[in-house]
Design a protein around this motif. Structure first.
Motif, PDB file in Angstrom:
ATOM      1  N   PHE A   1       0.827  -1.211   0.000  1.00 46.51           N
ATOM      2  CA  PHE A   1       0.000   0.000   0.000  1.00 46.51           C
ATOM      3  C   PHE A   1       0.859   1.258   0.000  1.00 46.51           C
ATOM      4  CE2 PHE A   1      -3.722  -2.470   2.016  1.00 46.51           C
ATOM      5  CZ  PHE A   1      -4.228  -2.742   0.759  1.00 46.51           C
ATOM      6  N   GLN A   2       2.040   1.180   0.628  1.00 45.33           N
ATOM      7  CA  GLN A   2       2.926   2.348   0.592  1.00 45.33           C
ATOM      8  C   GLN A   2       3.455   2.574  -0.821  1.00 45.33           C
ATOM      9  OE1 GLN A   2       5.829   1.925   3.713  1.00 45.33           O
ATOM     10  NE2 GLN A   2       4.234   2.154   5.268  1.00 45.33           N
ATOM     11  N   ARG A   3       3.756   1.475  -1.497  1.00 45.23           N
ATOM     12  CA  ARG A   3       4.265   1.600  -2.857  1.00 45.23           C
ATOM     13  C   ARG A   3       3.147   2.015  -3.817  1.00 45.23           C
ATOM     14  NH1 ARG A   3       7.392  -3.061  -3.470  1.00 45.23           N
ATOM     15  NH2 ARG A   3       9.378  -1.998  -3.429  1.00 45.23           N
ATOM     16  N   PHE A   4       1.949   1.488  -3.602  1.00 47.76           N
ATOM     17  CA  PHE A   4       0.811   1.774  -4.494  1.00 47.76           C
ATOM     18  C   PHE A   4      -0.346   2.366  -3.688  1.00 47.76           C
ATOM     19  CE2 PHE A   4       2.888  -2.093  -6.268  1.00 47.76           C
ATOM     20  CZ  PHE A   4       3.319  -1.576  -7.469  1.00 47.76           C
ATOM     21  N   PRO A   5      -0.274   3.654  -3.379  1.00 47.51           N
ATOM     22  CA  PRO A   5      -1.325   4.257  -2.544  1.00 47.51           C
ATOM     23  C   PRO A   5      -2.713   4.098  -3.154  1.00 47.51           C
ATOM     24  CG  PRO A   5       0.494   5.787  -2.894  1.00 47.51           C
ATOM     25  CD  PRO A   5       0.756   4.623  -3.772  1.00 47.51           C
ATOM     26  N   ARG A   6      -2.768   4.038  -4.490  1.00 47.80           N
ATOM     27  CA  ARG A   6      -4.084   3.910  -5.116  1.00 47.80           C
ATOM     28  C   ARG A   6      -4.753   2.588  -4.759  1.00 47.80           C
ATOM     29  NH1 ARG A   6      -3.626   5.726 -11.149  1.00 47.80           N
ATOM     30  NH2 ARG A   6      -1.469   5.588 -10.478  1.00 47.80           N
ATOM     31  N   LEU A   7      -3.955   1.557  -4.509  1.00 48.07           N
ATOM     32  CA  LEU A   7      -4.535   0.267  -4.112  1.00 48.07           C
ATOM     33  C   LEU A   7      -5.112   0.345  -2.705  1.00 48.07           C
ATOM     34  CD1 LEU A   7      -1.972  -2.317  -5.523  1.00 48.07           C
ATOM     35  CD2 LEU A   7      -4.078  -1.465  -6.566  1.00 48.07           C
ATOM     36  N   ARG A   8      -4.472   1.136  -1.852  1.00 42.24           N
ATOM     37  CA  ARG A   8      -5.002   1.267  -0.487  1.00 42.24           C
ATOM     38  C   ARG A   8      -6.389   1.911  -0.535  1.00 42.24           C
ATOM     39  NH1 ARG A   8      -2.186   1.724   4.425  1.00 42.24           N
ATOM     40  NH2 ARG A   8      -0.338   2.642   3.484  1.00 42.24           N
ATOM     41  N   GLU A   9      -6.519   2.956  -1.381  1.00 48.72           N
ATOM     42  CA  GLU A   9      -7.815   3.628  -1.492  1.00 48.72           C
ATOM     43  C   GLU A   9      -8.904   2.679  -1.966  1.00 48.72           C
ATOM     44  OE1 GLU A   9      -7.251   6.839  -4.237  1.00 48.72           O
ATOM     45  OE2 GLU A   9      -5.530   7.575  -3.086  1.00 48.72           O
ATOM     46  N   ARG A  10      -8.511   1.677  -2.740  1.00 52.22           N
ATOM     47  CA  ARG A  10      -9.506   0.785  -3.332  1.00 52.22           C
ATOM     48  C   ARG A  10      -9.465  -0.607  -2.736  1.00 52.22           C
ATOM     49  NH1 ARG A  10      -8.308   4.674  -6.322  1.00 52.22           N
ATOM     50  NH2 ARG A  10      -9.406   5.388  -8.202  1.00 52.22           N
TER      51      ARG A  10
END
Ligand SMILES: Nc1ncnc2c1ncn2[C@@H]1O[C@H](COP(=O)(O)OP(=O)(O)O)[C@@H](O)[C@H]1O
Ligand SMILES: [Mg+2]
Lengths: 239, 290
Positions: A124-133
């Motif tokens: 999630f730190q590497r891909f913040p957009r995945l955390r949002e979704r």
């Protein structure tokens, strides 16, 4: 050309789909820390090579050594456990599962729940957009997000070698650049990368070396820089 | 009015058995694409085994149920590893032929061993009546409904929230991706088949403790499970439950108001109407599978 003992060494690899031969003796190697590109025309056998390395296909002849150990013909699940993660062509995320579930399954071989959570936090730190979704069904993500998810999922096994099959397929140039930036960053953190890419310029941009595959054999093998300087050589091979 | 309530209560009781039994069938189809024609025989085996461990060996009902669950899980696992495995990924026809053959084999083997007489299972609780307003049920029926609900909930939690359940869904959605994640798909298939078998067998034992176990009754059970699955939508978890309750209610009302001798016709009517008006069932498998 590469360091003394390669991390991955493929020699004389023959693979067939039923009676139809696809690879006729592939030889290549990848040293620890490198980014190596595999390029070639459609149907040349790039994906077949990757699938055989990750254990999805069994070779009819030849050897694949990983860290000094023979892995040719081993089951895919043992090869992941040994440290090779394969991010397949067309992503193959699980569309009817959430982003979070996709990542959890990427960490299927983790030994504890805490380990899964910790690696997911890194993703999630590497891909913040995945955390949002993270509670969204993966099938509803955009193409670029799905590719990010596929890479994040592969990294959940903390591989030493990341295999990427056409990571920019179907992405906008801007999105593709983002994906390649991530690949560079992953490599900078010590993960060796073997990448197949249709967009030869992108591939040679991030790779240090490249192998050109032509109808099931390696026809050329050179530094990425020297291939970039000889576009006419490349176009001859890539058709 | 009081009669109506009684019929509805009866319908919900048998509906919950239909739901549990159909769940096993729909899971095996939804997750594995295997149309299991031996489903009714797994149900029957659960009943026969339940009779054997309780009435014959004299074990307590709950201990017996655990024995049946464990034994039938092992049985389902072996059927998958040694039989279904051989026809995996070859389309639906080979597995249909295989499971039809298996159903014939199981029925006749059971007939050979225990004969044709109905077998009675000693129940978990007394068969005393319970009055709920104008409705009368028995303790045993209430217990069996509760047990069905617990088993359905357990299956749901297993599939939704456990590592094995996630691996099952992943294998079904994309077996290649599952292998690349380190999932041993052969074990996932076997576990799924074992789960479906256990659901069928435990409903067989529960129902056998209310009525009795008929060794040759597997065919009718399979048929009703298929009705429920077609009505609810092939592979749909929610569909199996809603479909089971609808079939139970429809049969009870038909039996109460129209004619009790022809209840089995209701299932066929439901199938025909479903196929005409909603061919993918109430809960389309395109949206939700398992
Ligand atoms: N599943 C398959 N079954 C049969 N032949 C296949 C299959 N996948 C690929 N091939 C054949 O193998 C050859 C190499 O394919 P592939 O490795 O996918 O090429 P590339 O990835 O370089 O485009 C092609 O001739 C292709 O038609
Ligand atoms: Mg390819």
């Amino acid at each position: 050309m590469s360091a003394s003992t390669p991390l991955l060494q493929v020699s004389g690899l023959h693979v067939a789909y039923g009676k139809i031969a696809a690879l006729h003796g592939i030889d290549m190697e990848v040293a620890a820390g490198e980014i190596v590109a595999l390029i070639g025309a459609n149907g040349a056998g790039k994906s077949t090579t990757l699938r055989t390395i990750s254990g999805l296909l069994k070779p009819s002849r030849g050897s694949i050594t990983w860290d000094g150990r023979e892995i040719a013909g081993m089951d895919a699940e043992r090869i992941v456990a040994a440290g090779i993660a394969h991010c397949p062509e067309e992503r193959h995320i699980w569309p009817a599962m959430t982003v979070r579930e996709n990542l959890m399954l990427g960490g299927y071989l983790c030994t504890s729940r805490a380990q899964v959570e910790q690696r997911m936090e890194q993703a999630f730190q590497r891909f913040p957009r995945l955390r949002e979704r993270d509670r969204q069904m993966a099938g509803t993500l955009s193409g670029g997000e799905q590719q990010m998810l596929a890479i994040a999922r592969a990294l959940m096994s903390e591989p030493r070698l990341l295999i990427l099959d056409e990571p920019s397929l179907g992405l906008s140039p801007k999105m593709a650049d983002e994906v390649f930036d991530v690949v560079r960053e992953i490599n900078a953190r010590g993960v060796t990368v073997l990448v197949v890419e249709q967009n030869v310029h992108n591939a040679l941009d991030i790779a240090s070396r490249a192998y050109v595959v032509e109808t099931g054999v390696i026809s050329t093998h050179a530094d990425a820089a020297s291939l970039l300087e000889n576009p006419e050589v490349l176009s001859a091979y890539l058709g | 009015m009081d009669m109506l309530l009684q019929f509805v209560a009866n319908g919900l009781v048998s509906g919950s058995f239909y739901a549990l039994s159909a769940l096993g069938l729909t899971l095996i189809f939804g997750l594995m694409r295997v149309v299991n024609f031996a489903h009714g025989e797994f149900y029957m085996l659960g009943g026969v085994l339940g009779w054997f461990v309780t009435t014959y060996l004299g074990l307590n009902f709950f201990v017996g149920l655990v024995v049946v669950v464990v034994a039938m899980a092992a049985f389902g696992w072996l059927v998958d590893r040694f039989l279904i495995e051989r026809v995996r990924d070859q389309g639906e026809e080979p597995s249909i032929l295989l499971t039809i053959g298996l159903s014939i084999f199981l029925t006749n083997s059971a007939l050979l061993v225990v004969g044709t007489a109905p077998l009675n299972i000693a129940g978990a609780v007394p068969n005393a009546p319970v009055f709920l307003g104008p409705v009368v049920l028995t303790q045993m029926r209430l217990f069996a409904v509760a047990a069905c609900a617990v088993l359905i909930l357990a299956a749901y939690l297993l599939i939704r929230h456990t590592r094995l359940g996630r691996a099952m869904r992943a294998t079904f959605q994309d077996p290649m991706a599952a292998r690349l994640a380190g999932i041993k798909t052969a074990y996932v298939y076997a576990s799924t088949f074992a789960l479906g078998t256990v659901l069928a067998a435990s409903s067989g034992m529960l129902l056998g403790s209310i009525y009795s176990v008929q060794v040759s009754g597997g065919g009718l059970i399979s048929l009703k499970a298929f009705v429920v699955v077609i009505l609810g939508g092939m592979g749909s978890f929610a569909g199996a439950i809603v479909g089971g309750l609808i079939l139970g209610l429809a049969e009870a009302l038909w039996g109460g108001y129209v004619s009790s001798g022809t209840v089995d016709v209701i299932g066929f009517l439901i199938v025909i109407l479903t196929l005409i008006f909603k061919p993918y069932g109430l809960f389309s498998t395109q949206v939700e599978r398992a």
